[in-house]
Design an enzyme around this catalytic site. Structure first.
Site, PDB file in Angstrom:
ATOM      1  CG  LEU A  74       0.768   0.938   7.453  1.00 50.82           C
ATOM      2  CD1 LEU A  74      -0.190   1.468   6.795  1.00 50.82           C
ATOM      3  CD2 LEU A  74       0.114   0.405   9.118  1.00 50.82           C
ATOM      4  CB  VAL A 109       6.919  -1.297   9.106  1.00 52.17           C
ATOM      5  CG1 VAL A 109       7.066   0.077   9.243  1.00 52.17           C
ATOM      6  CG2 VAL A 109       6.248  -1.860  10.323  1.00 52.17           C
ATOM      7  CE  LYS A 110       5.701   0.417   0.692  1.00 53.96           C
ATOM      8  NZ  LYS A 110       4.715   0.792  -0.458  1.00 53.96           N
ATOM      9  CB  ILE A 111      11.946   1.796   6.642  1.00 58.26           C
ATOM     10  CG1 ILE A 111      10.988   1.517   7.812  1.00 58.26           C
ATOM     11  CG2 ILE A 111      12.792   2.890   6.934  1.00 58.26           C
ATOM     12  CD1 ILE A 111      11.846   0.868   8.875  1.00 58.26           C
ATOM     13  CB  SER A 145      -0.884   0.034   1.230  1.00 53.85           C
ATOM     14  OG  SER A 145      -0.051   0.205   2.255  1.00 53.85           O
TER      15      SER A 145
END
Length: 958
Positions: free
Chosen positions: A121, A152-154, A56
């Site tokens: 996310l 978790v998108k970083i 997303s």
């Protein structure tokens, strides 16, 4: 996306998406939407296409949340509470979607033993260049979502890389995004391995940790191909070579990244981690939708298939590949050819490193822009759903000012300035001590959490049966409570609130006569505890109450509101006050109305504090850090005020519905003290009756505060005419009287914003202190000698004496009242304002007189006018008059007192204090080079005012 429902367990023969699995690649979907998950479409893709993950991003959520109806029910539920920011609402809904999607994909996670089945996310895109904040955000999201198949998108930016390492070491699954170059990917893979090694070295399990490195593809060709096309259009001599690499650089770049992955996977270092059951950090091909119609719509899928990889496809690309894609083990094909393409790109000067650097910077910016759009859409919807419960505003500006305001709002958006305010970043203003004065941002939440103290006090006040409340204070301690007293009046079963903020002996005596001393609750309100006026008012009324109720009971009639450790707290303890309520030292007086300085009198007079504060909370949250400038009510208003001031429109003319008229007096102090300094600032104009457009110059902004349940038709019409004539108008609709609390916060925030735009510290008041110093000199002199220093008028006319410093006196004709006024008004120029500063009793008759006089000047000179009473304005507009723009022309009015009152324990009287304040004020005006004249009335005040008013009207028009 076209979804065909199938019997569970069935597989479609020849489906190219399913075939990817044979080559070790997992298809993921770059899309999420609530209805898509809830109607079974996502589950259908898992079953039909062997879909193995979902990603997303803000753009996807913006389309889903901002423009559809999927979220309306939850949106209404969240928005109705009023205690959520736009970012709170977005995150709550997004996390619900992520959790639901992880549930659909949990069987995939189980089947693949944690290799696949993930939903991604993103951490806030605003944090793309901030390491520590990204780490904290990743940990918070991981804990909040609480699903093992969350990623978790970083971002893989330079600051993001150490955040990736820290998150992996902490056991968090990470999708590293925004990778374009081989060098960046190498750093990210190293961060993953280092994070695993750190965790493994502590004896912690690493078998459950998964990560992907999102390597973007088509965007590279987009920029490279444009360079090629530009050169081809100019018949570049290298045309053939340029054509040969067109559309091939991105894939070649990706293949080299995969070769690095293979090399590392064979290393002894990785093999050690593999024995500890570590998962590989797979390359995920992102941005795989084809932008150039000259290429196959499945180009970036077919050419990037290989073991231990993921391809996250937008819905259209997934549909296309399912329809006509051809799967083969393409990633390891023709590696030498890929190297040749990159070598040629380098030889031809296509600057792949520069392109990838630009794409990273653009990506960070684009993600932030998308997040702004997302939160803006959420905020707009939140406002729509709140309806009349949230005050609204309409802004009408002339075209030049409108363009400048829009440019400023966009600059604030790009710079993240709203977030910086909420982060207490002093550099938003002057980089000095501003961060120390921002506690007011959170004061509503803080007071709600301690509301029991106030509601308990409220019950006790009612039980004790007080008939009146007399608040003794000045400036920020009095003006907010005065708004409440004037707006809400007497509440059933509670005492009537009166506010005294004057040292005029006649006014002090009038308030003493207005209340029943034996049944009055006195609230002594002073932040510093050392301000002259509250101290002498306390001394006077404590003695008066002592005579009425006796020594034993007098303290029980007094309440103090003061900062901890102040002189007033010592006095209150010594005199056994009933209660002492503390303020916040780091909230300036003019920002204190929503602290105990406003809430203690609100409680005592019987306001519903829950309703009051919760209404204010709606506006505070609407102005929150997650609401972009264009949708942020405080930023919108503040930008109009600040930009208008820089364009010469610095006279903020306040127009309020009759039922809330006193709000203007509070706004005067807020704007004048906050912005009027260093020769800059806003000059608030309150109570000036509206006139036709031709009475106004080009130095005005009109702020119309309209109470929707008690409108004034004449005001509405006058504002409409001004708007049609091209004057800038901000029309604020207030849903109900209790919602004035929302304007307290909106205008506090807006004033801070305006101060930042103007370029000053919005939280100090240096020139107020200057007047206090001069007053203190004079009262000290009186205490020592028994009289104030002698002063000599430069002219007299019967019962009038005229005073000015030598410079001003030279410019004024002191031969008669009319002559001196004519010469003073003769100095008024376009863009100036005239301020009448009357050190006399403020009652119905004198307020009518000063209003008539100011309108005569306004209509004759076509300039803004202020009508103020001393000493109360010293703690309000006095700051702007001395420290703001040098456009003021001042007429100070003093008079003999009919009677005087002693100050218990002091040699000076109230009359002496008032005289010292007037002279101290005038001295500072002169010192600042202001055009100032003082007219003193001897004898009968009413007769003197009548003659002075006639002379003002006559000479202003001369």
């Amino acid at each position: 996306m076209n979804v065909v429902q199938k019997t569970p367990g069935a597989q479609e023969a020849g489906n190219p998406l399913q075939t990817l699995e044979k080559f070790g690649q997992s298809p993921w979907l770059d899309f999420i939407q609530r209805s898509f998950v809830q109607n079974g479409s996502l589950a259908g893709l898992v079953e039909k296409d062997r879909l193995k993950g979902v990603t997303s991003n803000p753009a996807i959520f913006e389309k889903a949340m901002g423009h559809g109806t999927d979220y309306d029910d939850q949106f209404k539920a969240l928005a109705s509470k009023g205690n959520a920011t736009a970012s709170d609402i977005y995150e709550t809904m997004a996390i619900d979607d992520i959790r639901e999607a992880t549930g659909v994909l949990k069987p995939v996670w189980d089947e693949t033993k944690g290799l696949d089945g993930y939903v991604s996310l993103e951490v806030s895109p605003y944090l793309g260049m901030r390491t520590d904040e990204t780490i904290a955000e990743a940990k918070r999201l991981w804990k909040t979502v609480d699903r093992p198949n969350l990623m978790v998108k970083i971002p893989g930016t330079e600051p993001g890389v150490p955040a990736v390492r820290a998150a992996i070491a902490d056991g968090i699954n990470v999708n590293v995004t925004l990778l374009f170059s081989l060098d960046a990917y190498k750093k990210v893979l190293e961060a993953y391995i280092s994070g695993l090694e750190e965790r493994h070295g502590k004896g912690l399990d690493i078998s459950h940790i998964a990560s992907v490195a999102s390597f973007f593809v088509s965007r590279i060709d987009g920029l490279i191909d444009k360079k090629i096309d530009d050169r081809l259009a100019k018949n570049d001599p290298e045309s053939a070579a340029l054509k040969a690499v067109r559309g091939k650089v991105a894939i070649a770049n990706a293949k080299m990244a995969y070769q690095h992955y293979l090399e590392v996977s064979r290393s002894e270092r990785w093999q050690t981690l593999l024995k500890a059951k570590a998962n590989p950090q797979r390359l995920l091909w992102a941005s795989t939708g084809t932008k150039d119609k000259a290429y196959s719509d499945v180009l970036y899928v077919e050419e990037l298939i290989g073991a231990d990889t993921v391809n996250t496809m937008p819905p259209a690309t997934m549909d296309a590949f399912r329809d006509h894609g051809m799967a083969r083990n393409s990633l390891t094909e023709d590696i030498e050819g890929a190297k040749h393409v990159l070598a040629e790109a380098d030889r031809l000067g296509l600057d792949l490193p520069g392109v990838t650097s630009k794409l990273v910077a653009d990506g960070v910016s684009a993600f932030a822009d998308s997040f702004d759009q997302l939160l803006g859409a959420v905020a707009a919807k939140q406002v729509a759903l709140a309806g009349a419960r949230l005050n609204s505003a309409k802004i009408s500006l002339p075209s030049d000012l409108d363009e400048a305001v829009k440019a400023s709002l966009d600059a604030w958006r790009k710079d993240g300035t709203v977030r910086r305010i909420w982060e207490r970043d002093a550099s938003v203003w002057t980089g000095k001590d501003e961060a120390d004065w921002l506690i007011w941002l959170d004061i509503i939440d803080e007071r709600i959490s301690h509301i029991d103290e106030l509601t308990s006090f409220q019950r006790e006040v009612k039980e004790r049966g007080f008939s009146d409340i007399l608040l003794l204070g000045m400036g920020g301690s009095s003006l907010g409570p005065e708004v409440l007293a004037e707006t809400f009046g007497k509440r059933g079963g509670y005492p009537t609130l009166h506010v005294l903020d004057s040292t005029d002996p006649q006014q002090v005596k009038a308030f003493e006569n207005k209340v029943d001393l034996a049944s009055t609750l006195f609230i002594v309100s002073s932040k510093s505890g050392g301000t002259l006026e509250p101290n002498i008012l306390k001394a006077y009324f404590f003695e008066a109450a002592r005579r009425a109720v006796g020594d034993d009971k007098v303290g029980s009639h007094f309440v103090a509101v003061t900062d901890p450790g102040s002189h007033m707290e010592e006095v209150a303890k010594s005199d056994r006050f009933w209660k002492i309520f503390h303020g916040q030292k780091q909230i300036g007086g003019r920002y204190s109305v929503l602290s105990n300085f406003g809430l203690v009198p609100a409680a005592a007079m019987g306001l519903d504090l829950h309703e009051f504060l919760e209404s204010g909370q709606r506006m505070a949250y609407a102005c929150g850090s997650g609401t972009p400038p264009l949708q942020n009510p405080g930023v919108q208003l503040g930008t109009v005020l600040g930009v208008a001031a820089k364009h010469g429109r610095d006279k903020v003319t306040i127009v309020a519905s009759p039922a809330i008229y006193d709000l203007g007096a509070w706004l005067e102090q807020l704007m004048a003290e906050s912005t009027g300094k260093n020769g800059l600032g806003l000059i608030p104009i309150d109570g000036e009756t509206l006139a036709p457009p031709e009475h106004y110059g080009h130095d005005r902004v009109f702020a119309y505060l309209r109470l929707s349940d008690a409108p004034d038709a004449a005001q509405d019409k006058a504002i409409e005419v001004l708007q049609q004539a091209g004057h800038p108008v901000v029309s604020i609709t207030i849903g109900s009287p209790v919602q004035i609390v929302q304007e307290f916060f909106r205008w506090e925030f807006a004033t801070a914003v305006a101060g930042a735009i103007i370029g000053i510290n919005a939280f100090d008041q240096p020139d107020v202190e200057a007047s206090k110093i001069e007053t203190r000199k004079l009262t000290d002199a009186y205490s020592k000698s028994g009289s104030l220093p002698q002063e000599t008028p430069f002219g007299r006319d019967g019962d009038f004496s005229f005073f000015a410093d030598p410079t001003n006196a030279k410019a004024l004709d002191g031969s008669s009242l009319n002559a001196v006024l004519k010469s003073q008004f003769g100095r008024v120029k376009a863009g100036d304002y005239v301020a009448l500063l009357a050190y006399i009793q403020r009652d119905t008759e004198t307020r009518q007189w000063i209003q008539t006089a100011r309108l005569a000047i306004r209509d004759a000179k076509k300039v803004a006018t202020a009508a103020e009473f001393g000493p109360r304005f010293l703690h309000s507009t006095g700051q702007a008059y001395k420290g703001g723009p040098a456009s003021g022309v001042f007429l100070q009015i003093t008079a003999d007192d009919v009677a005087d009152l002693s100050v218990p324990g002091e040699k000076y009287s109230f009359g002496v204090v008032k005289a010292a304040q007037a002279r101290g004020d005038f001295d500072v005006l002169a010192e600042r080079g202001r055009r100032a004249l003082r007219v003193h009335i001897h004898g009968n005040l009413a007769a003197g005012l009548e003659r002075l008013g006639q002379a003002i009207a006559s000479e202003a028009a001369a």
